[in-house]
Design a protein around this motif. Sequence first.
Motif, PDB file in Angstrom:
ATOM      1  N   LYS A 107      -8.427  12.341  17.927  1.00 39.50           N
ATOM      2  CA  LYS A 107      -7.371  11.194  18.072  1.00 39.50           C
ATOM      3  C   LYS A 107      -6.531  11.346  18.547  1.00 39.50           C
ATOM      4  O   LYS A 107      -5.670  10.820  19.734  1.00 39.50           O
ATOM      5  CB  LYS A 107      -7.615  10.074  16.267  1.00 39.50           C
ATOM      6  CG  LYS A 107      -7.234   9.184  16.892  1.00 39.50           C
ATOM      7  CD  LYS A 107      -6.849   8.119  15.055  1.00 39.50           C
ATOM      8  CE  LYS A 107      -6.046   8.785  14.225  1.00 39.50           C
ATOM      9  NZ  LYS A 107      -6.088   7.848  13.694  1.00 39.50           N
ATOM     10  N   GLY A 144       5.316   9.236  13.634  1.00 40.33           N
ATOM     11  CA  GLY A 144       4.519  10.170  13.264  1.00 40.33           C
ATOM     12  C   GLY A 144       5.830  11.263  12.893  1.00 40.33           C
ATOM     13  O   GLY A 144       7.262  10.717  12.717  1.00 40.33           O
ATOM     14  N   ASN A 148       1.074   5.425   0.273  1.00 40.12           N
ATOM     15  CA  ASN A 148       0.241   6.338   0.742  1.00 40.12           C
ATOM     16  C   ASN A 148       0.734   7.857   0.731  1.00 40.12           C
ATOM     17  O   ASN A 148       2.064   8.009   0.725  1.00 40.12           O
ATOM     18  CB  ASN A 148       0.175   6.350   2.652  1.00 40.12           C
ATOM     19  CG  ASN A 148      -0.681   5.032   3.079  1.00 40.12           C
ATOM     20  OD1 ASN A 148      -1.441   4.639   2.547  1.00 40.12           O
ATOM     21  ND2 ASN A 148      -0.664   3.804   4.497  1.00 40.12           N
ATOM     22  N   TYR A 196       4.500   7.494   1.422  1.00 37.62           N
ATOM     23  CA  TYR A 196       4.662   6.689   1.630  1.00 37.62           C
ATOM     24  C   TYR A 196       4.458   5.099   1.832  1.00 37.62           C
ATOM     25  O   TYR A 196       3.198   5.330   1.338  1.00 37.62           O
ATOM     26  CB  TYR A 196       5.090   7.022   3.281  1.00 37.62           C
ATOM     27  CG  TYR A 196       4.107   6.980   3.849  1.00 37.62           C
ATOM     28  CD1 TYR A 196       3.657   8.190   3.524  1.00 37.62           C
ATOM     29  CD2 TYR A 196       3.413   5.424   5.177  1.00 37.62           C
ATOM     30  CE1 TYR A 196       2.022   8.233   4.721  1.00 37.62           C
ATOM     31  CE2 TYR A 196       2.332   5.790   5.680  1.00 37.62           C
ATOM     32  CZ  TYR A 196       1.464   7.681   5.586  1.00 37.62           C
ATOM     33  OH  TYR A 196       0.208   7.769   6.408  1.00 37.62           O
ATOM     34  N   LYS A 198       7.716   0.810   7.020  1.00 38.20           N
ATOM     35  CA  LYS A 198       6.838   2.060   6.589  1.00 38.20           C
ATOM     36  C   LYS A 198       8.211   2.394   5.631  1.00 38.20           C
ATOM     37  O   LYS A 198       9.696   2.508   6.971  1.00 38.20           O
ATOM     38  CB  LYS A 198       6.290   3.126   6.779  1.00 38.20           C
ATOM     39  CG  LYS A 198       4.911   2.656   7.563  1.00 38.20           C
ATOM     40  CD  LYS A 198       4.872   3.783   8.865  1.00 38.20           C
ATOM     41  CE  LYS A 198       2.646   3.369   8.716  1.00 38.20           C
ATOM     42  NZ  LYS A 198       2.863   4.010  10.808  1.00 38.20           N
ATOM     43  N   GLN A 220       1.046  -0.972   0.258  1.00 38.08           N
ATOM     44  CA  GLN A 220       0.136   0.044   0.193  1.00 38.08           C
ATOM     45  C   GLN A 220       0.900   1.424  -0.381  1.00 38.08           C
ATOM     46  O   GLN A 220       1.958   1.551   0.479  1.00 38.08           O
ATOM     47  CB  GLN A 220      -1.378   0.299   1.081  1.00 38.08           C
ATOM     48  CG  GLN A 220      -1.979   1.130   1.059  1.00 38.08           C
ATOM     49  CD  GLN A 220      -2.990   0.976   2.341  1.00 38.08           C
ATOM     50  OE1 GLN A 220      -3.231  -0.242   3.008  1.00 38.08           O
ATOM     51  NE2 GLN A 220      -2.858   2.529   2.932  1.00 38.08           N
TER      52      GLN A 220
HETATM   53  C1  LIG Z   1      -3.906   5.711   7.960  1.00 37.69           C
HETATM   54  C2  LIG Z   1      -5.136   5.564   7.036  1.00 37.69           C
HETATM   55  C3  LIG Z   1      -6.152   6.683   6.812  1.00 37.69           C
HETATM   56  N1  LIG Z   1      -6.963   6.441   5.731  1.00 37.69           N
HETATM   57  C4  LIG Z   1      -8.351   6.978   5.929  1.00 37.69           C
HETATM   58  C5  LIG Z   1      -8.907   6.620   7.244  1.00 37.69           C
HETATM   59  C6  LIG Z   1      -9.331   8.013   7.895  1.00 37.69           C
HETATM   60  O1  LIG Z   1     -10.638   8.733   6.917  1.00 37.69           O
HETATM   61  C7  LIG Z   1      -8.439   9.616   7.027  1.00 37.69           C
HETATM   62  C8  LIG Z   1      -7.693  10.064   7.890  1.00 37.69           C
HETATM   63  O2  LIG Z   1      -7.300   9.210   8.569  1.00 37.69           O
HETATM   64  P1  LIG Z   1      -5.841   9.802   9.586  1.00 37.69           P
HETATM   65  O3  LIG Z   1      -6.441  10.689  10.672  1.00 37.69           O
HETATM   66  O4  LIG Z   1      -5.616   8.094  10.663  1.00 37.69           O
HETATM   67  O5  LIG Z   1      -4.641   9.979   8.999  1.00 37.69           O
HETATM   68  P2  LIG Z   1      -2.811  10.308  10.034  1.00 37.69           P
HETATM   69  O6  LIG Z   1      -3.167  10.570  10.775  1.00 37.69           O
HETATM   70  O7  LIG Z   1      -1.839  10.518   8.368  1.00 37.69           O
HETATM   71  O8  LIG Z   1      -2.664   9.035   9.706  1.00 37.69           O
HETATM   72  C9  LIG Z   1      -1.462   8.463   9.816  1.00 37.69           C
HETATM   73  O9  LIG Z   1      -0.322   9.137  10.161  1.00 37.69           O
HETATM   74  C10 LIG Z   1       0.633   8.509  10.639  1.00 37.69           C
HETATM   75  C11 LIG Z   1       2.075   9.447  10.205  1.00 37.69           C
HETATM   76  C12 LIG Z   1       0.735   6.827   9.600  1.00 37.69           C
HETATM   77  O10 LIG Z   1       2.438   6.540  10.097  1.00 37.69           O
HETATM   78  C13 LIG Z   1       0.027   6.093   9.608  1.00 37.69           C
HETATM   79  O11 LIG Z   1       0.349   5.529   8.737  1.00 37.69           O
HETATM   80  C14 LIG Z   1      -1.581   6.793   9.413  1.00 37.69           C
HETATM   81  O12 LIG Z   1      -1.703   6.613  11.182  1.00 37.69           O
HETATM   82  O13 LIG Z   1      -7.581   8.019   6.123  1.00 37.69           O
HETATM   83  C15 LIG Z   1      -7.512   5.686   5.034  1.00 37.69           C
HETATM   84  O14 LIG Z   1      -8.348   5.043   4.633  1.00 37.69           O
HETATM   85  N2  LIG Z   1      -6.418   4.855   5.183  1.00 37.69           N
HETATM   86  C16 LIG Z   1      -5.436   4.705   5.825  1.00 37.69           C
HETATM   87  O15 LIG Z   1      -3.888   3.928   5.561  1.00 37.69           O
END
Ligand SMILES: Cc1cn([C@H]2C[C@H](O)[C@@H](COP(=O)(O)OP(=O)(O)O[C@H]3O[C@H](C)C(=O)[C@H](O)[C@H]3O)O2)c(=O)[nH]c1=O
Length: 182
Positions: free
Chosen positions: A168, A118, A48, A130, A70, A46
């Motif tokens: 969150k 993070g 991102n 990534y 990652k 995957q």
């Molecule tokens: C991570 C992820 C999120 N989503 C959706 C879920 C939420 O509706 C939206 C935002 O998700 P989130 O707020 O968790 O996004 P980040 O805060 O950037 O999360 C990431 O932040 C840190 C830096 C990380 O290393 C991880 O890859 C991941 O946890 O994207 C998806 O559909 N697929 C995914 O793989």
Amino acid sequence: MIFKRTCMPEVVLIEPQVFGDSRGFFMETWEARKFAEAGIPAHFVQDNHSRSSRWVLRGLHYQLQQTQGKLVRVGEGEVFDVAVDLRRSSPTFGQWAGEYLSAENRRMLWIPPGFAHGFLVLSERVDFIYKCTDYYDPASERTLLWNDPELGIEWPIPAGVEAIVSEKDRHGLPWRSIETLP
Ligand SMILES: Cc1cn([C@H]2C[C@H](O)[C@@H](COP(=O)(O)OP(=O)(O)O[C@H]3O[C@H](C)C(=O)[C@H](O)[C@H]3O)O2)c(=O)[nH]c1=O
């Protein structure tokens, strides 16, 4: 490609070879043979891409199941990127490594499965790109509190600046309360 161990040997900083010319530049950002030779036999499933503005801090996230390795880099801007070792069996359990990744230095960071991850955005805007070795598993996703004093991560946030974090992430768990990994 140059592979450099960080203070936690399994977290590896990668400096790609950059070919510049009058048009711009070219660089390989992932090449399985070179990474395998460097001890990173990763298989990615995957990709991102997130975009954030200055002082946004995303993390520290990890998954209890389908733990994701990652390979992270910055397409535009600059971040301070952090990995925390959550593996109870590891000699660096509970330790953290932080690296400055930017479109200028073109550095990438390999974070193996078993780490929380993070980053803090230091430029006006960041495109964070990534590759992951396993799929997103929201049911088992957990958040470690980014500014837990026991972890003592030295985020480069200037005095008087507040990190911009999601609801969150604001409610992440302190180090003492999280579910760690084998
Ligand atoms: C991570 C992820 C999120 N989503 C959706 C879920 C939420 O509706 C939206 C935002 O998700 P989130 O707020 O968790 O996004 P980040 O805060 O950037 O999360 C990431 O932040 C840190 C830096 C990380 O290393 C991880 O890859 C991941 O946890 O994207 C998806 O559909 N697929 C995914 O793989």
